[in-house]
Scaffold this motif. Sequence first.
Motif, PDB file in Angstrom:
ATOM      1  N   SER A   1       0.873   5.704  -0.094  1.00  0.00           N
ATOM      2  CA  SER A   1       0.098   6.943   0.025  1.00  0.00           C
ATOM      3  C   SER A   1       0.054   7.565  -1.369  1.00  0.00           C
ATOM      4  N   ASP A   2      -0.783   8.575  -1.543  1.00  0.00           N
ATOM      5  CA  ASP A   2      -0.858   9.255  -2.836  1.00  0.00           C
ATOM      6  C   ASP A   2       0.497   9.837  -3.229  1.00  0.00           C
ATOM      7  N   GLU A   3       1.202  10.418  -2.251  1.00  0.00           N
ATOM      8  CA  GLU A   3       2.494  11.029  -2.533  1.00  0.00           C
ATOM      9  C   GLU A   3       3.529   9.979  -2.933  1.00  0.00           C
ATOM     10  N   GLU A   4       3.536   8.848  -2.228  1.00  0.00           N
ATOM     11  CA  GLU A   4       4.482   7.766  -2.548  1.00  0.00           C
ATOM     12  C   GLU A   4       4.197   7.196  -3.937  1.00  0.00           C
TER      13      GLU A   4
ATOM     14  N   ARG B   1       0.851  -1.194   0.000  1.00  0.00           N
ATOM     15  CA  ARG B   1       0.000   0.000   0.000  1.00  0.00           C
ATOM     16  C   ARG B   1       0.887   1.244   0.000  1.00  0.00           C
TER      17      ARG B   1
END
Length: 101
Positions: free
Chosen positions: A15-18, A13
């Motif tokens: 994050s959006d930034e990752e 999973r």
Amino acid sequence: MRPDPRTHMLRVRFSDEEWTALQEQASAAGMTMSALVRDHLGRVSIRNREDERQRLIRLNRINANLNMIARWVNTYRDRAETIQVISHLIAIQRYIRDLAS
């Protein structure tokens, strides 16, 4: 044509930034995100967090010792025995060298 030997899958999973960062890096390298991750797998060195924490503790102690030596030398400039101070510094240098290996 040979079958793909990659039979295992890992779900991760992000994050959006990752996710965006991974997409940008893959695009800049001209690779898929999977290929980018596989390519970097052998290049990343994983450190044991507890070992790193212990190393940091030791380095902080060395720093405290260096500060005590510097304070002592500055306080007793006239009486400071240069050989004694240098021997302490050499001992600290050896300890740091041992930590690095």
